[in-house]
Design an enzyme around this catalytic site. Structure first.
Site, PDB file in Angstrom:
ATOM      1  N   GLU A   1      39.338  78.978 -48.280  1.00 27.98           N
ATOM      2  CA  GLU A   1      38.622  79.931 -49.145  1.00 27.98           C
ATOM      3  C   GLU A   1      39.234  81.327 -49.056  1.00 27.98           C
ATOM      4  OE1 GLU A   1      34.419  79.707 -48.221  1.00 27.98           O
ATOM      5  OE2 GLU A   1      34.451  77.531 -48.427  1.00 27.98           O
TER       6      GLU A   1
ATOM      7  N   SER B   1      28.333  77.676 -39.313  1.00 25.97           N
ATOM      8  CA  SER B   1      27.359  78.584 -39.900  1.00 25.97           C
ATOM      9  C   SER B   1      26.465  79.123 -38.790  1.00 25.97           C
ATOM     10  CB  SER B   1      26.518  77.814 -40.919  1.00 25.97           C
ATOM     11  OG  SER B   1      25.265  78.452 -41.099  1.00 25.97           O
TER      12      SER B   1
ATOM     13  N   LYS C   1      26.992  72.587 -40.406  1.00 25.64           N
ATOM     14  CA  LYS C   1      28.089  73.021 -41.279  1.00 25.64           C
ATOM     15  C   LYS C   1      29.446  73.074 -40.600  1.00 25.64           C
ATOM     16  CE  LYS C   1      26.941  75.164 -45.047  1.00 25.64           C
ATOM     17  NZ  LYS C   1      27.454  74.823 -46.346  1.00 25.64           N
TER      18      LYS C   1
ATOM     19  N   HIS D   1      41.104  67.136 -66.208  1.00 25.11           N
ATOM     20  CA  HIS D   1      39.769  67.706 -66.457  1.00 25.11           C
ATOM     21  C   HIS D   1      38.836  67.497 -65.262  1.00 25.11           C
ATOM     22  CE1 HIS D   1      41.006  67.736 -70.744  1.00 25.11           C
ATOM     23  NE2 HIS D   1      41.508  66.554 -70.454  1.00 25.11           N
TER      24      HIS D   1
END
Ligand code: ARG
Length: 455
Positions: free
Chosen positions: A289, A276, A282, A155
């Site tokens: 992704e 970024s 970043k 979970h």
């Protein structure tokens, strides 16, 4: 030039031509088309359907076309209807009369069925190789991290401590099953459709067993209608590819979580991260992704293929030309994802102290504390309740089970002794799990030996 102009009186309309044409995407299997044609004329000559002289001229012409295409001296004419027409027309242009005999006892229907199978077989071999490379990387990460502790989750909540070796071993299992699916598909599809003709075989005395063996098939297909209408193996392949992507996507999701500021379990190599345009701090996990995102298009290819095939009466129908673009795209996507994912995980670093610290808190040793009480004669249900009380005691204090004094333990249950600390240490929790398949380093070592042998 059209292969079927004889029966027609009007030139085809341009838009119709473009709509019908497959050359923009089937040109990628020119090698397979030429290989199939060479096998076909070899068999025709052996059966005395074609003279040896014609056969030799045709084969020399085809080999020349192949090397001219490879070297770029010959470019594919985008106005051709498909790769089969282009190669046959070029051959005839170059060698004249014998070129017109190439298509004896063959239809484009068995030809395209053959080319696609030859192409897919080669691609399956490449996919298998890429899975093998990924498994090799996973295995070496496992060997180097037998005692790198981390929390195991259910979970997405900390459950029990495991090791990086154990966690990665789960993916070793998944990609091993993926490889075995690919090999099942390759074995099942490996029958040669050449000689099925348009749908009903031919009246020429073809030796289909010879054609099959020249092309490394296990034998000829046994029903000519099915031979030209079967695309089951593409559906199976797209399903296997979807499963590979599902595995890569889950793995990517974990990498993304582990790479987040909150977790900080791993650090991706700069070469596999991006920045970024506005936020200078970043370092984003774009590769993971994208792998996760590209899963959608591979699933989409599977759905398209299933839908395309569902209403087609026997045998060949032009709908089936739609099998190519989506299958090619899915294969290209999975190959790129396997390769980049492999590069990404082989260069990332584990922040072992962060992982270990995370494994220490969150009460991952609660089950072991209950097992400790069972070892002292307490019934498991009672032990479960007692440890629940310990957790309740710790929570507001912001401490873990290892931070409690023996007096505090005894105030909840007199059964606890000094040996509780040893019994619920991280090391004990992992090492005592030594049945086959569990994270204990000794259990893992023997599993790793089996994995090594399987590679
Ligand atoms: N381009 C076609 C395909 O990909 C080749 C087969 C054409 N056969 C036919 N009868 N029109 O399926």
């Amino acid at each position: 030039m059209k292969l079927w102009g004889g029966r027609f009186t009007k030139e085809e309309n341009h838009a119709v031509n473009d709509f019908n044409s497959s050359i923009s995407f089937d040109q990628r299997f020119y090698r397979q088309d030429i290989r199939g044609s060479i096998a076909h004329v070899t068999m025709l000559a052996k059966q005395q359907i074609l003279s040896d002289e014609d056969k030799d001229v045709i084969i020399a012409g085809l080999n020349q076309i192949l090397s001219d295409l490879e070297s770029g001296t010959l470019t594919i004419d985008p106005e051709s209807e498909d790769i089969h027409s282009f190669i046959e027309a070029t051959l005839t242009e170059r060698i004249g009369e014998p070129g017109k005999r190439l298509h004896t006892g063959r239809s484009r229907n068995d030809q395209v069925a053959l080319d696609m199978k030859l192409y897919i077989r080669d691609e399956i071999d490449e996919l298998d190789q890429l899975c093998h490379e990924l498994l090799t990387t996973i295995l070496s990460i496992m060997e180097n991290n037998l005692e790198t502790y981390m929390p195991g989750f259910t979970h997405l909540q900390k459950a029990q401590p495991v090791t990086v070796a154990h966690h990665f071993g789960a993916y070793f299992e998944m990609f091993t099953r993926d490889r075995s699916r690919l090999s099942d598909i390759r074995r099942r599809m490996n029958l040669c459709p050449l000689g099925a003709g348009a749908l009903a075989g031919t009246t020429y005395p073809l030796d289909r067993t010879l054609s099959a063996s020249l092309l490394d098939f296990d034998g000829p297909t046994l029903n000519s209608m099915d031979s030209v209408a079967d695309r089951d193996y593409l559906i199976e392949l797209l399903s296997a590819l979807s499963t590979i992507m599902m595995h890569l996507s889950r793995f990517s999701e974990e990498i993304i979580i582990w790479n987040s500021n909150e977790y900080g379990f791993i650090e991706l190599d700069d070469a596999y991260s991006t920045g970024s345009s506005i936020m200078p701090q970043k370092k984003n996990p774009d590769i993971a992704e994208l792998v996760r995102g590209k899963t959608g298009r591979v699933y989409g290819a599977l759905m398209s293929m299933l839908t395309t095939m569902k209403g087609i009466p026997l045998a060949y129908n032009k709908d089936m030309q739609e099998d190519k673009e989506m299958t090619f795209d899915a294969i290209d996507t999975v190959k790129a994802c396997l390769s980049l994912f492999n590069g990404m995980i082989s260069t990332m670093t584990f922040r072992k102290n962060v992982m270990e610290k995370s494994a220490m808190n969150g009460f991952t040793n609660a089950t072991d504390a209950a097992d400790y009480l069972v070892g002292k004669g307490v019934a498991f249900r009672d032990a479960h309740r007692i440890v629940g009380e310990l957790v309740l005691y710790c929570l507001p204090k912001g401490i873990g089970l290892l931070d409690m004094t023996l007096e505090e333990y005894k105030s909840i249950s007199p059964v606890f002794e000094e040996d509780i600390y040893e019994a619920i240490s991280l090391k004990t929790c992992v090492e005592k799990r030594m049945t086959i398949g569990a994270p204990g380093p000794d259990a893992m070592k023997s599993v790793i030996e089996t994995y090594k042998a399987s590679l």
